[in-house]
Design an enzyme around this catalytic site. Structure first.
Site, PDB file in Angstrom:
ATOM      1  CE1 TYR A 185      -3.999   1.877  -0.159  1.00 54.22           C
ATOM      2  CE2 TYR A 185      -3.523   2.523   1.908  1.00 54.22           C
ATOM      3  CZ  TYR A 185      -4.192   2.586   0.840  1.00 54.22           C
ATOM      4  OH  TYR A 185      -5.373   3.590   0.670  1.00 54.22           O
ATOM      5  CE  LYS A 202     -20.738 -19.374 -16.010  1.00 55.65           C
ATOM      6  NZ  LYS A 202     -21.732 -20.057 -16.897  1.00 55.65           N
TER       7      LYS A 202
END
Length: 491
Positions: free
Chosen positions: A114, A169
C-alpha cells in the site's frame, strides 16, 4: 419423467432414538420405503438409554424431504431434532471470498503493498495503461455480469436472487481455470444502462462473462459491448452451450458414422442458446437445419418474426417446411432441444432417421424422456447430471477464458469457439468413444487445459498479444542506479 433422489435435495435429520431395539433399522426402512436414499448415518452422541443420530438423506424434492421427515417422526421412540438442508448450509455466508496473495506482516510489507510504494506502480500504469494487465488483478480477472432476468430455469427472479448462481460461476472459474471471477449483479434490466455500467467497470477486468440475461436483449447487449470494449465479451448461456453442443455432436456423428454436412438438424428453441447453437453449427458445416419455437417451425411466411427469428428464417429451412415441431422432426438425423419439457414423445423419436441423435437439454425436465428416447435413438444427451452425456457449460467457459486471458485477446470470435469445440471433442479418445460417452466429465483433468490451449492459439492467430515482457523499464527509480536494470517483472 420420474424424479429420482439427488444430493441437491439432501437433508440431514438429527434424531434421538432408544439405545436398544430396532430404531436404526426402522429409520433406514422408513427412508427407503418413502423413496429416499440414506447416504450417511452418524452417531453423534451416545448414552445408556439414548443415541443421537444424524441421518443424511437424498430426496427428490423439498416436498419429498418433508414427507420423509414426517415418516421418521412417526417411528415409535424417535424424537426429531434439527433438520438441515445441506445445500442451504453450503451457501451460508456465500461461497467465495477475496484473499491477499501476499502476507502483510510488518511496516515494510505495508509500505510496498500500500502507501507509499503503491504510488509508483500507479504512476507506471498512468503512463502506460497496458501495464495494468501485468501489475494488477486485471490480467486474471473476469466480471460475471447479470441482471437476473433469465436465471437457470427460474426466469426473471432479479439480481439479488441471481447472486448465488453468479457466486457459483465464480467458484467454477477458480476451480477449473485459476481465474479470479467477480459476481456483478445489476439492479436494472435496461439495455442502455447495462451497457453503460459494464463499459464503466471494464478497466478492472480482462474479460466480461454475461450471464442469465434474457433474449432478445442479450443479443444487443453483447454486440454493443463487443463493439465498445477492448476485452472479450462472452455470453455463456449462448456461446458456452453452443460450443459444448458442437463438441458433443462432433463425437456423436463419429459414433453413428455420419458427416456434419449431410445431416438434417431440427432444433426446438429460438432463444439465446438456440440461436447461438444454430449459428455455430452453421459455421461448422451444417447445411440442413430447421428451427421451431412455441409457435411452430420458423419460416419466412410467418408474420410474427422479430429480427432474430427473421435471421433464422433466412438462414435455415431450405425446404420451406411449415407446421409443428413434431412434423418437422420426422426423418431428421439430429434433434437438439433448448426449450421446454415433454414437447416430444417416443413416437416422435421413432419417426426420426436411422441412427438418430437426440440432445434434449431443457432442465430440469428435458424435451423428451431420455429413457424413452434411448429406445430408438442411437445417441442421447441431456443437460442433467443423472444421465450419460451431460451437456454442461462448465466444460467450456473456464478453458475458453483461460485461453483468451493467456493470449491477452481483445475479442472472441467464431473461429475461437470452433477451436474450443474441436479441442473438447478430442478429449474423448477413439478407444473411449461410445453412445454413452461422447462428452467428457467436467472433472476430466485435461478438459480446461486442452480447451485453453486451443483458444489461446486461435486468439493469437487473430491478433492477441500473449504474455510478453513490457517495452520499457519501471520509471521513477531515484539516485544514480541504472534504471534499465529494474524492468517491470514479467508475472
Amino acid at each position: 419423467m420420474a424424479t429420482v433422489p439427488s444430493v441437491s435435495n439432501s437433508i440431514t435429520v438429527r434424531l434421538e432414538v432408544p439405545a436398544s431395539g430396532n430404531a436404526v433399522s426402522n429409520i433406514t426402512t422408513a427412508v427407503e420405503s418413502s423413496g429416499g436414499s440414506v447416504t450417511g448415518l452418524d452417531v453423534t452422541a451416545s448414552g445408556l438409554e439414548a443415541l443421537r443420530i444424524d441421518v443424511t438423506v437424498a430426496a427428490a424434492s423439498v416436498a419429498h424431504g418433508e414427507e420423509i421427515v414426517e415418516k421418521l417422526r412417526a417411528i415409535d421412540g424417535v424424537t426429531i431434532g434439527k433438520v438441515s438442508d445441506r445445500t442451504f448450509l453450503m451457501h451460508l455466508g456465500g461461497k467465495i471470498e477475496m484473499s491477499s496473495k501476499l502476507p502483510i506482516r510488518n511496516r515494510d510489507d505495508l509500505s510496498m503493498i500500500y502507501t507509499p510504494g503503491v504510488a509508483r506502480v500507479c504512476m507506471a500504469i498512468a503512463e502506460n495503461p497496458e501495464d495494468a494487465r501485468r501489475l494488477t488483478i486485471k490480467r486474471n480477472s473476469v466480471a460475471v455480469v447479470t441482471d437476473g432476468s433469465a436465471v437457470l430455469g427460474l426466469g426473471n427472479i432479479g439480481p439479488q436472487a441471481a447472486l448465488p448462481v453468479m457466486e457459483g460461476k465464480a467458484a467454477l472459474f477458480k476451480r477449473f481455470a485459476g481465474i479470479d471471477a467477480w459476481p456483478i449483479c445489476l439492479d436494472t434490466q435496461d439495455a442502455d444502462e447495462i451497457v453503460a455500467i459494464v463499459k464503466a467497470i471494464a478497466p478492472g477486468f480482462a474479460g466480461i462473462n454475461l450471464e442469465d440475461i434474457s433474449a432478445p436483449r442479450c443479443f444487443e447487449i453483447e454486440a454493443r459491448l463487443r463493439e465498445a470494449l477492448d476485452i472479450p465479451v462472452f455470453h455463456d448461456d449462448q456461446h458456452g452451450t453452443a460450443i459444448v453442443v458442437l463438441a458433443a455432436l462432433t463425437n456423436a456423428l463419429r459414433v453413428v458414422g455420419k458427416e456434419i454436412g449431410d445431416i438434417r438438424v431440427v432444433m426446438s428453441g429460438a432463444g439465446a442458446a438456440g440461436t447461438a447453437i444454430l449459428k455455430l453449427l452453421l459455421a461448422a458445416g451444417v447445411e440442413h437445419a430447421t428451427v421451431a419455437d412455441v409457435k411452430g417451425v420458423v419460416h419466412s411466411g410467418r408474420e410474427d418474426l422479430n429480427d432474430s427469428l427473421r435471421w433464422i428464417a433466412e438462414h435455415t429451412n431450405r425446404s420451406g417446411r411449415t407446421g409443428s415441431l413434431k412434423e418437422a422432426v420426422a426423418d431428421a438425423d439430429v434433434f437438439i432441444g433448448v426449450s421446454a419439457p415433454n414437447v416430444l414423445d417416443g413416437d416422435d423419436i421413432a419417426s426420426m432417421a436411422d441412427n438418430a441423435i437426440v440432445f434434449a437439454l431443457a432442465n430440469p425436465d428435458p424435451e423428451v424422456d431420455p429413457a424413452v428416447a434411448r429406445q430408438t435413438a442411437a445417441v442421447v444427451a441431456t443437460g442433467r447430471s443423472d444421465f450419460p452425456n451431460q451437456i454442461n457449460n462448465v466444460l467450456v467457459f473456464p478453458g475458453v477464458f483461460r485461453g483468451l486471458l493467456d493470449a491477452q485477446s481483445r475479442t472472441v470470435n467464431t473461429e475461437m469457439m470452433i477451436a474450443a469445440a474441436r479441442a473438447l471433442a478430442t478429449t474423448v479418445t477413439a478407444d473411449q468413444l461410445n453412445p454413452n460417452y461422447i462428452i467428457p466429465s467436467v472433472f476430466h483433468p485435461d478438459v480446461a487445459k486442452t480447451v485453453a490451449a486451443a483458444v489461446r492459439e486461435a486468439a493469437l492467430a487473430a491478433g492477441g498479444q500473449g504474455e510478453q515482457a513490457p517495452s520499457r523499464p519501471t520509471p521513477g527509480i531515484v539516485g544514480t542506479l541504472d534504471t534499465a536494470a529494474f524492468p517491470v517483472v514479467r508475472l
